[in-house]
Design an enzyme around this catalytic site. Structure first.
Site, PDB file in Angstrom:
ATOM      1  CB  SER A 191       4.971  19.632  34.372  1.00  0.00           C
ATOM      2  OG  SER A 191       4.745  20.474  35.476  1.00  0.00           O
TER       3      SER A 191
ATOM      4  CB  SER B 276      16.017  24.423  36.411  1.00  0.00           C
ATOM      5  OG  SER B 276      14.669  24.755  36.114  1.00  0.00           O
ATOM      6  NE  ARG B 277      16.353  29.016  31.080  1.00  0.00           N
ATOM      7  CZ  ARG B 277      16.662  29.481  29.905  1.00  0.00           C
ATOM      8  NH1 ARG B 277      17.497  30.488  29.791  1.00  0.00           N
ATOM      9  NH2 ARG B 277      16.162  28.952  28.810  1.00  0.00           N
TER      10      ARG B 277
ATOM     11  CE1 TYR C 128       6.156  23.848  31.345  1.00  0.00           C
ATOM     12  CE2 TYR C 128       4.969  23.337  33.371  1.00  0.00           C
ATOM     13  CZ  TYR C 128       6.103  23.229  32.589  1.00  0.00           C
ATOM     14  OH  TYR C 128       7.172  22.502  33.039  1.00  0.00           O
TER      15      TYR C 128
ATOM     16  CB  SER D 226      13.629  25.879  17.516  1.00  0.00           C
ATOM     17  OG  SER D 226      12.418  25.621  18.207  1.00  0.00           O
TER      18      SER D 226
ATOM     19  CB  ALA E 214      -3.083  22.823  27.855  1.00  0.00           C
ATOM     20  CB  ALA E 215       1.976  22.164  26.455  1.00  0.00           C
ATOM     21  CE  LYS E 216       6.517  20.369  30.454  1.00  0.00           C
ATOM     22  NZ  LYS E 216       7.573  19.858  29.554  1.00  0.00           N
TER      23      LYS E 216
ATOM     24  CG  ASP F  37      19.700  24.742  25.169  1.00  0.00           C
ATOM     25  OD1 ASP F  37      19.430  24.072  26.184  1.00  0.00           O
ATOM     26  OD2 ASP F  37      19.259  25.892  24.967  1.00  0.00           O
TER      27      ASP F  37
HETATM   28  P1  NAD Z   1      15.861  25.054  31.924  1.00  0.00           P
HETATM   29  O1  NAD Z   1      15.327  26.381  31.497  1.00  0.00           O
HETATM   30  O2  NAD Z   1      17.028  25.051  32.832  1.00  0.00           O
HETATM   31  O3  NAD Z   1      16.231  24.183  30.648  1.00  0.00           O
HETATM   32  C1  NAD Z   1      15.443  24.160  29.505  1.00  0.00           C
HETATM   33  C2  NAD Z   1      16.348  24.284  28.293  1.00  0.00           C
HETATM   34  O4  NAD Z   1      15.539  24.172  27.108  1.00  0.00           O
HETATM   35  C3  NAD Z   1      17.055  25.641  28.212  1.00  0.00           C
HETATM   36  O5  NAD Z   1      18.443  25.457  28.159  1.00  0.00           O
HETATM   37  C4  NAD Z   1      16.492  26.273  26.950  1.00  0.00           C
HETATM   38  O6  NAD Z   1      17.435  27.077  26.237  1.00  0.00           O
HETATM   39  C5  NAD Z   1      16.064  25.068  26.141  1.00  0.00           C
HETATM   40  N1  NAD Z   1      15.056  25.395  25.149  1.00  0.00           N
HETATM   41  C6  NAD Z   1      13.964  26.185  25.311  1.00  0.00           C
HETATM   42  N2  NAD Z   1      13.272  26.264  24.177  1.00  0.00           N
HETATM   43  C7  NAD Z   1      13.918  25.503  23.259  1.00  0.00           C
HETATM   44  C8  NAD Z   1      13.666  25.181  21.903  1.00  0.00           C
HETATM   45  N3  NAD Z   1      12.621  25.689  21.251  1.00  0.00           N
HETATM   46  N4  NAD Z   1      14.509  24.349  21.269  1.00  0.00           N
HETATM   47  C9  NAD Z   1      15.598  23.843  21.916  1.00  0.00           C
HETATM   48  N5  NAD Z   1      15.893  24.137  23.199  1.00  0.00           N
HETATM   49  C10 NAD Z   1      15.069  24.953  23.865  1.00  0.00           C
HETATM   50  O7  NAD Z   1      14.629  24.266  32.576  1.00  0.00           O
HETATM   51  P2  NAD Z   1      14.501  22.833  33.282  1.00  0.00           P
HETATM   52  O8  NAD Z   1      13.844  23.055  34.580  1.00  0.00           O
HETATM   53  O9  NAD Z   1      15.763  22.078  33.228  1.00  0.00           O
HETATM   54  O10 NAD Z   1      13.388  22.160  32.352  1.00  0.00           O
HETATM   55  C11 NAD Z   1      13.603  21.036  31.531  1.00  0.00           C
HETATM   56  C12 NAD Z   1      12.255  20.417  31.215  1.00  0.00           C
HETATM   57  O11 NAD Z   1      11.657  19.901  32.406  1.00  0.00           O
HETATM   58  C13 NAD Z   1      11.236  21.382  30.622  1.00  0.00           C
HETATM   59  O12 NAD Z   1      10.478  20.714  29.643  1.00  0.00           O
HETATM   60  C14 NAD Z   1      10.360  21.735  31.797  1.00  0.00           C
HETATM   61  O13 NAD Z   1       9.077  22.144  31.399  1.00  0.00           O
HETATM   62  C15 NAD Z   1      10.347  20.400  32.518  1.00  0.00           C
HETATM   63  N6  NAD Z   1       9.999  20.478  33.924  1.00  0.00           N
HETATM   64  C16 NAD Z   1      10.866  20.983  34.811  1.00  0.00           C
HETATM   65  C17 NAD Z   1      10.520  21.002  36.147  1.00  0.00           C
HETATM   66  C18 NAD Z   1      11.462  21.469  37.190  1.00  0.00           C
HETATM   67  O14 NAD Z   1      11.127  21.331  38.387  1.00  0.00           O
HETATM   68  N7  NAD Z   1      12.623  22.012  36.828  1.00  0.00           N
HETATM   69  C19 NAD Z   1       9.263  20.542  36.560  1.00  0.00           C
HETATM   70  C20 NAD Z   1       8.389  20.027  35.626  1.00  0.00           C
HETATM   71  C21 NAD Z   1       8.780  19.985  34.300  1.00  0.00           C
END
Ligand code: NAD
Length: 306
Positions: free
Chosen positions: A150, A197-198, A163, A74, A165-167, A39
């Protein structure tokens, strides 16, 4: 039912300092895996960095009697994350590409920076990390990869064009890795999570937010990464204690010319539009060559019309 465990397996999870990634890390470690908790520890929009997020999760795993190491790189430098696995545990078996950020703006307001940062973290980060792991997986004849897509990518969502487009790009990446990896017992699947989540605290309505625990999704991801799971090249949507498979389908369409001498005109397209877009008996293809074969048979029909 036999317990599914990960003893002896090394699992790398990106973005495992919070949210879904943290939950995955705790579950894999509780099932015997050695876990690399990656992370960057930055903010929700990709700003800043800190070692605290990864360190806290590693400490929790160790308190529970598990084995884990922190990595603060990263994902854009994904090769360094895989090196952490090799340096500490000598191998890697599972890679969960999970790290993510948001830079939500309505489409006309997306800046180059908003675009580039999102593509870098989600798409390039997953590419870099996975490419390094894939080479090792190929040599050992085993590997499990997860890409995190996503519903915003699969179906679209206001304010998330960068987002989305990337997903959806990750789905394309996963589809081809699944094809290239199959003969080496490397499986690549996408998870489409919906969890509190945040990232989602101001997107998911408050009345259901607390019901969408990441813990409901972690077992789905873990199963996809287990040696007994044969799923490959799939998209699995999950949340709230539900999971289902999702895929692209295409209509049977319509022939727009009846013989080789016939022209395709705009008017013929209009005339056939309801047939072109009729999704009854729509089909799914597992690789692009299957779609090409369909076109070859359409061409045969046109030839027979001459
Ligand atoms: P989150 O913010 O709680 O967790 C994401 C983590 O990724 C964070 O701890 C952050 O510090 C870390 N991070 C960000 N950029 C980084 C980098 N460059 N290198 C290493 N770590 C990095 O969010 P989440 O909801 O747990 O999301 C996790 C994944 O699930 C993401 O890819 C998000 O797009 C995807 N997602 C989440 C949801 C949802 O409902 N929560 C829905 C669709 C997709």
């Amino acid at each position: 039912m036999k317990e599914l465990r990960f003893d002896g397996r090394v699992v790398v999870i990106t973005g495992a300092g919070a949210g879904l990634g943290k939950t995955y890390a705790l579950l894999f470690a509780s099932k015997g895996a050695k876990v690399v908790v990656n992370d960057l520890g930055g903010g929700r929009h990709g700003e800043g960095k800190s070692s605290k997020a990864a360190d806290d999760v590693v400490a929790e795993i160790k308190r529970n009697g598990g084995i884990a190491v922190a990595d603060y790189n990263s994902v854009v430098e994904g090769e360094k994350i895989i090196k952490t696995a090799l340096d500490n545990f000598g191998r890697i078996d599972v890679l969960v590409n999970n790290a993510g950020i948001l830079r939500d703006k309505s489409f006309p307001r997306i800046s180059n920076l908003d675009w580039d940062l999102i593509q870098d973290v989600h798409l390039k980060g997953s590419f870099k990390t996975t490419q390094t792991a894939f080479t090792l997986f190929k040599k050992q004849g085993y590997g499990r990869i997860i890409m995190t897509t996503s519903t915003s990518g699969l179906y679209g969502n206001f304010g998330q064009a960068n987002y989305s487009a990337a997903k959806l790009g990750l789905v394309g990446l996963s589809n081809t890795i699944a094809i290239e990896g199959a003969k080496y017992n490397i499986h690549c699947n996408c998870i489409t999570p919906t969890a509190a989540s945040r990232l989602t605290e101001d997107i998911i309505p408050p009345d259901i937010f607390n019901e969408l625990k990441p813990e409901f999704i972690a077992p789905v991801v873990a199963y996809l990464c287990h040696e007994s799971c044969e799923e490959n090249g799939s998209i699995i949507e999950s949340g709230a204690g539900w999971a289902g498979k999702c895929h692209l389908i295409r209509s049977n369409g319509a022939l727009l010319r009846s013989n080789m001498a016939d022209a395709v005109t705009i008017e013929k397209v209009q005339e056939n539009w309801s047939k072109i877009t009729n999704m009854e008996n729509a089909q799914h293809f597992n690789k692009s060559s299957e779609a090409t074969m369909f076109l070859v048979s359409a061409l045969e029909s046109i030839r027979e019309g001459t």
